[in-house]
Each structure stands twice: as C-alpha cells, then as structure tokens.
Design a protein around this motif. Structure first.
Motif: not given
Length: 135
Positions: A43-51, A54-64
């Motif tokens: 759970p700790e590792a999944a929360a870490r890479w999941g965050r 998610a942040y990558t999925a936010v940044v990429v469309p904003l760059l576009y």
C-alpha cells in the motif's frame, strides 16, 4: 525462413531466461510472483508511485494546453511564423485554445485521484450535500 526462425529463437531464448530466473528465485514460473513480500504493490509503495503517475497525468495536458494558449495569444511557440499566420486566418488557434481549456480542466480533475476532495462522496453526489460531502 530465416525471417521467422531468428525472431522465434530469440523469443524462446528470452522466455527460457525469464523462466530460469523465476525458478531460481523461488517465484511462480507462470506469473513471476513470489511469497516473499508485496514489493512495489504494498500500500505504501502503490500510494507513492500512484501519486507520481497522477501528477504526471496532470502536468502533461497542462503543457499541451500552454502551447495552444500561446498560439491563441499570438505567440508562435514551436511552429513557424508562416504556419501560425495560416492558422490565424481560419481562427484555428481559438478552437485549439478551447479544446486545450477542456483538456486542462480534465487534467485538474485528475488531481482528485490523490487529493482529499477527490475522495469525498455522498449518496446524492456533491450537489446534494454541498461541496463538503461526507466521507
């Protein structure tokens, strides 16, 4: 015939190396899972890479979206002046900015995957109980 045999033999070599590695480490030869621990699925590792995802999925469309907004504002970011002028004639950059805005709004909704306000729910939805909701 060589075009078929070489890739097939390379695939068999890779598959046998994977099976050998799984057998020597005590993991299942079919799926590769071991009983030793959860590793990256804890759970700790999944929360870490999941965050991070998610942040990558936010940044990429904003760059576009930022490039589309720059074009709509008259800045030929990453394109030639000639191409920008052609798009300006057809109001192409205004339509692109509108689509980019929708993408940016969608990327901000993606933050709900890792932020507290994304976990709030109520039986009638957020509109039934106000923006606060219940947990």
């Amino acid at each position: 015939m060589r075009h078929v045999c070489r890739p097939a033999s390379a695939g068999l070599l890779v598959a046998s190396a994977i099976i050998y590695r799984r057998r020597t480490s005590g993991a299942c030869t079919g799926c590769g899972r071991a009983d030793s621990g959860a590793g990256w699925t804890s759970p700790e590792a999944a929360a870490r890479w999941g965050r991070r995802a998610a942040y990558t999925a936010v940044v990429v469309p904003l760059l576009y979206a930022s490039t589309r907004w720059a074009w709509a504002l008259g800045i030929p970011l990453g394109i030639s002046e000639k191409l920008w002028e052609e798009g300006k004639k057809d109001d192409l950059w205004i339509a692109g900015a509108a689509l980019a805005t929708m993408g940016a709004l969608g990327s901000l909704l993606t933050l709900g995957l890792v932020r507290r306000w994304g976990e709030i729910s109520s039986p009638g939805g957020w509109w039934a109980s106000g923006a606060g909701g219940c947990r």
